[in-house]
Write a protein that holds these residues in place. Structure first.
Motif, PDB file in Angstrom:
ATOM      1  N   LEU A 192       5.095 -13.481   4.464  1.00  0.00           N
ATOM      2  CA  LEU A 192       5.941 -12.573   3.042  1.00  0.00           C
ATOM      3  C   LEU A 192       6.699 -11.267   3.630  1.00  0.00           C
ATOM      4  N   ASP A 193       7.128 -11.295   4.757  1.00  0.00           N
ATOM      5  CA  ASP A 193       8.301 -10.539   4.751  1.00  0.00           C
ATOM      6  C   ASP A 193       8.017  -8.924   4.911  1.00  0.00           C
ATOM      7  N   GLY A 194       6.263  -9.076   5.452  1.00  0.00           N
ATOM      8  CA  GLY A 194       5.014  -7.269   5.027  1.00  0.00           C
ATOM      9  C   GLY A 194       5.368  -7.076   3.589  1.00  0.00           C
ATOM     10  N   LEU A 195       4.440  -6.448   3.929  1.00  0.00           N
ATOM     11  CA  LEU A 195       3.204  -6.002   1.999  1.00  0.00           C
ATOM     12  C   LEU A 195       4.762  -5.066   1.035  1.00  0.00           C
ATOM     13  N   GLN A 196       4.979  -5.686   0.271  1.00  0.00           N
ATOM     14  CA  GLN A 196       5.562  -5.399  -0.355  1.00  0.00           C
ATOM     15  C   GLN A 196       5.550  -4.938  -1.783  1.00  0.00           C
ATOM     16  N   GLN A 197       6.235  -4.180  -2.485  1.00  0.00           N
ATOM     17  CA  GLN A 197       5.954  -4.179  -4.030  1.00  0.00           C
ATOM     18  C   GLN A 197       5.330  -5.241  -4.384  1.00  0.00           C
ATOM     19  N   GLY A 198       4.092  -5.150  -5.616  1.00  0.00           N
ATOM     20  CA  GLY A 198       3.359  -6.630  -6.159  1.00  0.00           C
ATOM     21  C   GLY A 198       2.243  -6.615  -6.078  1.00  0.00           C
ATOM     22  N   PHE A 199       1.572  -7.391  -6.959  1.00  0.00           N
ATOM     23  CA  PHE A 199       0.281  -7.354  -7.145  1.00  0.00           C
ATOM     24  C   PHE A 199      -0.135  -8.542  -5.813  1.00  0.00           C
ATOM     25  N   TYR A 200      -1.475  -8.113  -5.125  1.00  0.00           N
ATOM     26  CA  TYR A 200      -1.423  -8.741  -4.145  1.00  0.00           C
ATOM     27  C   TYR A 200      -2.700  -9.792  -4.765  1.00  0.00           C
ATOM     28  N   ARG A 233       6.821  10.129   0.101  1.00  0.00           N
ATOM     29  CA  ARG A 233       7.808   9.600   0.984  1.00  0.00           C
ATOM     30  C   ARG A 233       7.368   7.865   1.761  1.00  0.00           C
ATOM     31  N   ARG A 234       5.604   8.190   1.433  1.00  0.00           N
ATOM     32  CA  ARG A 234       5.429   7.475   2.409  1.00  0.00           C
ATOM     33  C   ARG A 234       5.154   6.280   1.804  1.00  0.00           C
ATOM     34  N   LYS A 235       4.958   4.405   2.368  1.00  0.00           N
ATOM     35  CA  LYS A 235       4.574   3.731   1.496  1.00  0.00           C
ATOM     36  C   LYS A 235       3.096   3.577   1.185  1.00  0.00           C
ATOM     37  N   LEU A 236       2.921   3.949  -0.279  1.00  0.00           N
ATOM     38  CA  LEU A 236       1.753   3.543  -1.160  1.00  0.00           C
ATOM     39  C   LEU A 236       1.113   2.018  -0.849  1.00  0.00           C
ATOM     40  N   VAL A 237       0.089   1.933  -0.451  1.00  0.00           N
ATOM     41  CA  VAL A 237      -0.760   0.644  -0.358  1.00  0.00           C
ATOM     42  C   VAL A 237      -2.290   0.567  -1.108  1.00  0.00           C
ATOM     43  N   VAL A 238      -2.897   0.208  -2.265  1.00  0.00           N
ATOM     44  CA  VAL A 238      -3.995  -0.101  -3.466  1.00  0.00           C
ATOM     45  C   VAL A 238      -4.693  -1.172  -3.134  1.00  0.00           C
ATOM     46  N   THR A 268       1.857  -1.376 -10.006  1.00  0.00           N
ATOM     47  CA  THR A 268       3.074  -2.319  -8.781  1.00  0.00           C
ATOM     48  C   THR A 268       4.449  -1.506  -9.160  1.00  0.00           C
ATOM     49  N   THR A 269       4.809  -2.081 -10.194  1.00  0.00           N
ATOM     50  CA  THR A 269       5.711  -1.131 -10.604  1.00  0.00           C
ATOM     51  C   THR A 269       5.780   0.561 -11.052  1.00  0.00           C
ATOM     52  N   MET A 270       5.367   1.136 -11.907  1.00  0.00           N
ATOM     53  CA  MET A 270       5.130   2.410 -11.916  1.00  0.00           C
ATOM     54  C   MET A 270       4.693   3.029 -10.994  1.00  0.00           C
ATOM     55  N   PHE A 271       4.016   2.467  -9.791  1.00  0.00           N
ATOM     56  CA  PHE A 271       4.391   3.770  -8.889  1.00  0.00           C
ATOM     57  C   PHE A 271       4.332   3.284  -7.119  1.00  0.00           C
ATOM     58  N   ASP A 272       5.396   2.239  -7.612  1.00  0.00           N
ATOM     59  CA  ASP A 272       6.114   1.542  -6.505  1.00  0.00           C
ATOM     60  C   ASP A 272       5.529   1.317  -5.784  1.00  0.00           C
ATOM     61  N   ALA A 273       4.346   0.714  -5.698  1.00  0.00           N
ATOM     62  CA  ALA A 273       3.236   0.631  -5.040  1.00  0.00           C
ATOM     63  C   ALA A 273       2.514  -1.410  -4.411  1.00  0.00           C
TER      64      ALA A 273
END
Length: 260
Positions: free
Chosen positions: A6-14, A142-147, A178-183
């Protein structure tokens, strides 16, 4: 595997589907700790534990970090110190390992937060999930947010009684967040109780399938073949721990709209 496929964990719904007791929570917790360990100062993980209270999640995290069983982590006096089956020299080693794991988690405490149903403010309600994500987006800076959401089926929508419409709202809202919070938002869900065609599950076996499959950027399934085949080769045995076979859980990526 996520990096390769997946080229790492990107912005999106998993969406991650699995049978009961296959290891959905363990998967999310392992992934959370690995993300923090491999991206020091670069990621913040927000966990919504809507299935289990915090008091059950913390021992699981310590168990993952230490390699010690959850029962021994939770009850070290009887399961380690006063356990006559453990050699004396091993007792001190296990207690030290447990303590080190606890200290490591404390050192990671600025990189993750766990919210359960006892956190107050009805955190399981969809609108409160959004406000909580918004608050921790600011903390992440500035850190990547993962929920992580365990599980999607425990999310509540106060304004909707119809189950079908409720999950349509939840699914589309999580995709929107995911787009609202770039997560990156990862949610686990159950599979229907059935015998799978061809021996393994498909995305269509996820409950409330239509919206979750359609809205997900990535759809994954966890599969424990030991639950379905007696003579499976997907198992391992730790001779130093026990004579019990443990399953090798497969992670199958069934939908990928994020990477090439």
């Amino acid at each position: 595997m996520l990096t390769q496929k997946l080229d790492g964990l990107q912005q999106g719904f998993y969406v991650i589907g699995a049978d009961t007791n296959v290891g959905k929570t363990a998967f999310l917790l392992n992934l959370s700790l690995n993300l923090i360990a491999n991206n020091p100062g670069g990621v913040f993980v927000l966990i919504f534990s809507l299935d289990d209270p915090l008091l059950r999640i913390i021992p699981r995290l310590v168990s993952i970090k230490s390699g010690i069983s959850i029962n021994s982590v939770s009850n070290p006096i009887w399961k380690i110190q006063k356990n006559e089956t453990i050699p004396t020299e091993k007792v001190a080693e296990l207690l030290k390992t447990r303590e080190q794991a606890i200290n490591e988690l404390k050192g990671m405490s600025d990189s993750f937060m766990i919210k359960d149903e006892n956190s107050g403010d009805h955190v399981e309600e969809l609108g409160n999930i959004a406000s909580t994500i918004s608050r921790y987006k600011e903390i992440a800076d500035r850190r990547k947010l993962v929920v992580m959401i365990d599980s999607i089926y425990n999310i509540d929508v106060k304004s909707e009684e119809d189950t079908r419409k409720k999950f349509m709202i939840i699914s589309k809202s999580l995709k929107k967040f995911t787009t609202m919070f770039d997560a990156s938002i990862l949610g686990v869900c159950e599979l229907r109780k059935k015998q799978y065609i061809g021996g393994k599950p498909h995305l269509e076996d996820i409950k409330e399938v239509i919206d979750l499959i359609y809205d997900a950027n990535v759809g994954m399934l966890l599969y424990n073949e030991m639950d379905h085949k007696v003579n499976t080769e997907l198992k391992f045995r730790d001779p130093q721990a026990s004579l019990i076979d443990f399953p090798i859980v497969e992670l199958m990526i069934k939908k990928n709209k994020i990477s090439s």
